[in-house]
Design an enzyme around this catalytic site. Sequence first.
Site, PDB file in Angstrom:
ATOM      1  N   SER A  34       2.913   1.755  18.885  1.00 10.11           N
ATOM      2  CA  SER A  34       2.699   0.311  18.905  1.00 10.11           C
ATOM      3  C   SER A  34       3.609  -0.382  17.888  1.00 10.11           C
ATOM      4  O   SER A  34       3.903  -1.562  18.026  1.00 10.11           O
ATOM      5  CB  SER A  34       1.232  -0.028  18.627  1.00 10.11           C
ATOM      6  N   ASP A  58      -2.989   6.895  21.335  1.00  9.46           N
ATOM      7  CA  ASP A  58      -3.834   6.251  20.336  1.00  9.46           C
ATOM      8  C   ASP A  58      -4.664   7.350  19.667  1.00  9.46           C
ATOM      9  O   ASP A  58      -5.245   8.190  20.361  1.00  9.46           O
ATOM     10  CB  ASP A  58      -4.742   5.232  21.049  1.00  9.46           C
ATOM     11  N   SER A 125      -4.071   0.797  -0.029  1.00  9.03           N
ATOM     12  CA  SER A 125      -3.101  -0.221  -0.428  1.00  9.03           C
ATOM     13  C   SER A 125      -3.522  -0.886  -1.723  1.00  9.03           C
ATOM     14  O   SER A 125      -4.727  -1.055  -1.986  1.00  9.03           O
ATOM     15  CB  SER A 125      -3.023  -1.275   0.680  1.00  9.03           C
ATOM     16  N   THR A 127      -3.479  -3.817  -2.089  1.00  4.84           N
ATOM     17  CA  THR A 127      -4.209  -5.003  -1.638  1.00  4.84           C
ATOM     18  C   THR A 127      -5.691  -4.920  -1.956  1.00  4.84           C
ATOM     19  O   THR A 127      -6.339  -5.956  -2.123  1.00  4.84           O
ATOM     20  CB  THR A 127      -4.049  -5.142  -0.109  1.00  4.84           C
ATOM     21  N   TYR A 151      -7.216  -7.346   6.647  1.00  6.35           N
ATOM     22  CA  TYR A 151      -6.446  -6.110   6.470  1.00  6.35           C
ATOM     23  C   TYR A 151      -6.910  -5.367   5.211  1.00  6.35           C
ATOM     24  O   TYR A 151      -7.242  -4.178   5.245  1.00  6.35           O
ATOM     25  CB  TYR A 151      -4.946  -6.429   6.386  1.00  6.35           C
ATOM     26  N   LYS A 155      -9.070  -1.581   4.453  1.00 10.67           N
ATOM     27  CA  LYS A 155      -8.677  -0.487   3.548  1.00 10.67           C
ATOM     28  C   LYS A 155      -9.831  -0.146   2.603  1.00 10.67           C
ATOM     29  O   LYS A 155     -10.101   1.019   2.328  1.00 10.67           O
ATOM     30  CB  LYS A 155      -7.424  -0.869   2.762  1.00 10.67           C
TER      31      LYS A 155
HETATM   32  P1  NAD Z   1       4.056   1.395  10.313  1.00 12.43           P
HETATM   33  O1  NAD Z   1       3.528   0.316  11.172  1.00 12.43           O
HETATM   34  O2  NAD Z   1       5.515   1.616  10.283  1.00 12.43           O
HETATM   35  O3  NAD Z   1       3.327   2.777  10.655  1.00 12.43           O
HETATM   36  C1  NAD Z   1       2.037   2.828  11.226  1.00 12.43           C
HETATM   37  C2  NAD Z   1       2.166   3.670  12.491  1.00 12.43           C
HETATM   38  O4  NAD Z   1       0.879   3.785  13.112  1.00 12.43           O
HETATM   39  C3  NAD Z   1       3.097   3.036  13.524  1.00 12.43           C
HETATM   40  O5  NAD Z   1       4.054   4.009  13.906  1.00 12.43           O
HETATM   41  C4  NAD Z   1       2.185   2.664  14.699  1.00 12.43           C
HETATM   42  O6  NAD Z   1       2.835   2.798  15.946  1.00 12.43           O
HETATM   43  C5  NAD Z   1       1.061   3.655  14.515  1.00 12.43           C
HETATM   44  N1  NAD Z   1      -0.257   3.250  15.028  1.00 12.43           N
HETATM   45  C6  NAD Z   1      -0.881   2.045  14.872  1.00 12.43           C
HETATM   46  N2  NAD Z   1      -2.099   2.086  15.453  1.00 12.43           N
HETATM   47  C7  NAD Z   1      -2.246   3.336  15.981  1.00 12.43           C
HETATM   48  C8  NAD Z   1      -3.277   3.988  16.688  1.00 12.43           C
HETATM   49  N3  NAD Z   1      -4.434   3.376  16.984  1.00 12.43           N
HETATM   50  N4  NAD Z   1      -3.090   5.273  17.075  1.00 12.43           N
HETATM   51  C9  NAD Z   1      -1.909   5.919  16.802  1.00 12.43           C
HETATM   52  N5  NAD Z   1      -0.910   5.353  16.119  1.00 12.43           N
HETATM   53  C10 NAD Z   1      -1.074   4.079  15.713  1.00 12.43           C
HETATM   54  O7  NAD Z   1       3.511   1.130   8.831  1.00 12.43           O
HETATM   55  P2  NAD Z   1       3.871   1.858   7.474  1.00 12.43           P
HETATM   56  O8  NAD Z   1       4.530   0.861   6.607  1.00 12.43           O
HETATM   57  O9  NAD Z   1       4.507   3.158   7.717  1.00 12.43           O
HETATM   58  O10 NAD Z   1       2.400   2.049   6.911  1.00 12.43           O
HETATM   59  C11 NAD Z   1       1.665   3.234   7.094  1.00 12.43           C
HETATM   60  C12 NAD Z   1       0.278   3.043   6.517  1.00 12.43           C
HETATM   61  O11 NAD Z   1       0.391   2.667   5.146  1.00 12.43           O
HETATM   62  C13 NAD Z   1      -0.528   1.953   7.190  1.00 12.43           C
HETATM   63  O12 NAD Z   1      -1.876   2.380   7.260  1.00 12.43           O
HETATM   64  C14 NAD Z   1      -0.407   0.778   6.236  1.00 12.43           C
HETATM   65  O13 NAD Z   1      -1.514  -0.075   6.306  1.00 12.43           O
HETATM   66  C15 NAD Z   1      -0.348   1.487   4.903  1.00 12.43           C
HETATM   67  N6  NAD Z   1       0.339   0.703   3.868  1.00 12.43           N
HETATM   68  C16 NAD Z   1       1.590   0.211   4.113  1.00 12.43           C
HETATM   69  C17 NAD Z   1       2.217  -0.558   3.144  1.00 12.43           C
HETATM   70  C18 NAD Z   1       3.564  -1.172   3.405  1.00 12.43           C
HETATM   71  O14 NAD Z   1       3.896  -2.182   2.786  1.00 12.43           O
HETATM   72  N7  NAD Z   1       4.391  -0.617   4.289  1.00 12.43           N
HETATM   73  C19 NAD Z   1       1.586  -0.784   1.914  1.00 12.43           C
HETATM   74  C20 NAD Z   1       0.328  -0.241   1.691  1.00 12.43           C
HETATM   75  C21 NAD Z   1      -0.288   0.497   2.686  1.00 12.43           C
HETATM   76  C1  WQD Z   2       6.656  -9.508  -2.270  1.00 12.54           C
HETATM   77  C2  WQD Z   2       7.041 -10.727  -3.100  1.00 12.54           C
HETATM   78  C3  WQD Z   2       6.273 -12.801  -2.162  1.00 12.54           C
HETATM   79  C4  WQD Z   2       8.830 -12.583   1.418  1.00 12.54           C
HETATM   80  C5  WQD Z   2       2.378  -6.993   1.141  1.00 12.54           C
HETATM   81  C6  WQD Z   2       0.941  -6.793   1.500  1.00 12.54           C
HETATM   82  C7  WQD Z   2       0.412  -5.555   0.850  1.00 12.54           C
HETATM   83  C8  WQD Z   2       1.288  -4.355   1.149  1.00 12.54           C
HETATM   84  C9  WQD Z   2       2.723  -4.621   0.870  1.00 12.54           C
HETATM   85  C10 WQD Z   2       0.279  -3.260   3.014  1.00 12.54           C
HETATM   86  C11 WQD Z   2       5.917 -11.760  -3.228  1.00 12.54           C
HETATM   87  C12 WQD Z   2       7.784 -12.748  -2.169  1.00 12.54           C
HETATM   88  C13 WQD Z   2       8.173 -12.345   0.221  1.00 12.54           C
HETATM   89  C14 WQD Z   2       9.778 -13.655   1.477  1.00 12.54           C
HETATM   90  C15 WQD Z   2       9.351 -14.117  -0.855  1.00 12.54           C
HETATM   91  N1  WQD Z   2       1.190  -3.976   2.516  1.00 12.54           N
HETATM   92  N2  WQD Z   2       8.439 -13.083  -0.890  1.00 12.54           N
HETATM   93  N3  WQD Z   2       9.987 -14.369   0.335  1.00 12.54           N
HETATM   94  O1  WQD Z   2       2.848  -9.663  -0.425  1.00 12.54           O
HETATM   95  O2  WQD Z   2       3.321  -8.091  -2.364  1.00 12.54           O
HETATM   96  O3  WQD Z   2       2.462  -7.181  -0.270  1.00 12.54           O
HETATM   97  O4  WQD Z   2       3.127  -5.832   1.511  1.00 12.54           O
HETATM   98  O5  WQD Z   2      -0.675  -2.767   2.481  1.00 12.54           O
HETATM   99  O6  WQD Z   2      -0.864  -5.374   1.336  1.00 12.54           O
HETATM  100  O7  WQD Z   2       0.197  -7.914   1.065  1.00 12.54           O
HETATM  101  O8  WQD Z   2       4.756  -7.974  -0.315  1.00 12.54           O
HETATM  102  O9  WQD Z   2       7.102  -8.029   0.375  1.00 12.54           O
HETATM  103  O10 WQD Z   2       5.495  -9.698   1.389  1.00 12.54           O
HETATM  104  O11 WQD Z   2       6.142  -9.944  -1.008  1.00 12.54           O
HETATM  105  O12 WQD Z   2       9.585 -14.784  -1.841  1.00 12.54           O
HETATM  106  O13 WQD Z   2      10.378 -13.936   2.511  1.00 12.54           O
HETATM  107  O14 WQD Z   2       8.109 -11.406  -2.443  1.00 12.54           O
HETATM  108  O15 WQD Z   2       5.818 -14.086  -2.476  1.00 12.54           O
HETATM  109  O16 WQD Z   2       6.021 -12.314  -4.511  1.00 12.54           O
HETATM  110  P1  WQD Z   2       3.298  -8.359  -0.902  1.00 12.54           P
HETATM  111  P2  WQD Z   2       5.914  -8.909   0.208  1.00 12.54           P
END
Ligand code: NAD
Ligand code: WQD
Length: 341
Positions: A34, A58, A125, A127, A151, A155
């Site tokens: 997805s 899925d 996260s 978050t 979101y 978590k």
């Molecule tokens: P991503 O979207 O690249 O990877 C998630 C993968 O899960 C995707 O390949 C998607 O196709 C797959 N997926 C979604 N729903 C599914 C389902 N029901 N069954 C099977 N596959 C499914 O995201 P990512 O950045 O690699 O993040 C991985 C994990 O880490 C996520 O849980 C995300 O919430 C968490 N996370 C990401 C960040 C970030 O900023 N990238 C930060 C903190 C936490």
């Molecule tokens: C970083 C900084 C923005 C975009 C998010 C999720 C968090 C985690 C990681 C999943 C901030 C600034 C951003 C832009 C900007 N994901 N910014 N211009 O918000 O810290 O975290 O991604 O778990 O849950 O909330 O990351 O990369 O969006 O922002 O100025 O176009 O960059 O204000 O200070 P964030 P981000």
Amino acid sequence: MRVLLSGGAGYIGAHTAVALIEAGHEVIVVDDMSNSSPEAIARAGSLAGAEIPLLGADVRDEPRVRAFVQQHGPVDAVVHFAGLKAVGESVAQPVRYYDVNIGSAVAVLRLMAAESIPTIVFSSSATVYGRPETLPLREDSPTGIDLANPYGKTKRIVEEMLKDAAAADPRLRAIALRYFNPVGAHPSGRIGEDPSGTPNNLMPYVARVAVGSLERVGIFGDDYPTPDGTGLRDYIHVLDLAAGHVAALERAREGFEVYNLGTGVPVSVRELIAAFGRAAGRQIPTAVLPRRAGDVAASYCDPSKAREGLGWSATRTIDEACRDSWRWQSQNPRGYAPSPR
Ligand code: NAD
Ligand code: WQD
């Protein structure tokens, strides 16, 4: 160890697949594609020199996932990456986020019980902390303060579910990894972050501006109480993050544990943009915009628990992350999409 990666074709999953294979483990992947492409797994396999079995399904499709595990098992551990991750979208579509993010974790725990898999590493996260009361954030800092987005709540709920499951089953090993801001790409330039549509996150947005597909970076506020007025974050190279998963799997003990995965080094929006400009050898056009709703001024961690408990710490700098992100972006301007003929 043989490890099932749910969501393993995604950004962090594909890098972790390479790191696990390089550390001598076997990997199998279930991903519904997805938010990813099978090309990511093909490239991860070729980088690591191994064929990675991939089920396009899925993870909540329990009969298919179980049959896949039985075909390629026995499996020793699951890393549960699968889920939806866009904070803004989760506010607009809360039920979908609860459905996918909680439903997929429930399905994984059921699979583990049915197939006697003792270990789970979960993608949590930063978050979950909401608005930090004190910095740096430690694992025992309060969670959920002003946490307004579904979101982040999913978590927290999955962390609670893992804690309860571990309390009920003393053999279960469950580790929640609270990622800070993952950035960068594999240094080969073969795998990286490929967001669909306009990126929400700063680094991929900057990368698209550097490559010329977006005009300028909007800086969301320059009046925060920080040294240069822009937001401070803890950007962690995805290769360091991948190594953190290997360490977590190898060190997991019975019970529930939570670890921050970050560098502990705060970097401002302006500093990141300047670092990317140096890496790409070009000026990145910017414009200051109003603050983005829900953003906090600063978020960075105390990474000492992971150093002590997992023997892991981040080693890569923001300059290395920008260099690797730029290499990925410039070599794959359309991400994993096939090049136009
Ligand atoms: P991503 O979207 O690249 O990877 C998630 C993968 O899960 C995707 O390949 C998607 O196709 C797959 N997926 C979604 N729903 C599914 C389902 N029901 N069954 C099977 N596959 C499914 O995201 P990512 O950045 O690699 O993040 C991985 C994990 O880490 C996520 O849980 C995300 O919430 C968490 N996370 C990401 C960040 C970030 O900023 N990238 C930060 C903190 C936490
Ligand atoms: C970083 C900084 C923005 C975009 C998010 C999720 C968090 C985690 C990681 C999943 C901030 C600034 C951003 C832009 C900007 N994901 N910014 N211009 O918000 O810290 O975290 O991604 O778990 O849950 O909330 O990351 O990369 O969006 O922002 O100025 O176009 O960059 O204000 O200070 P964030 P981000």
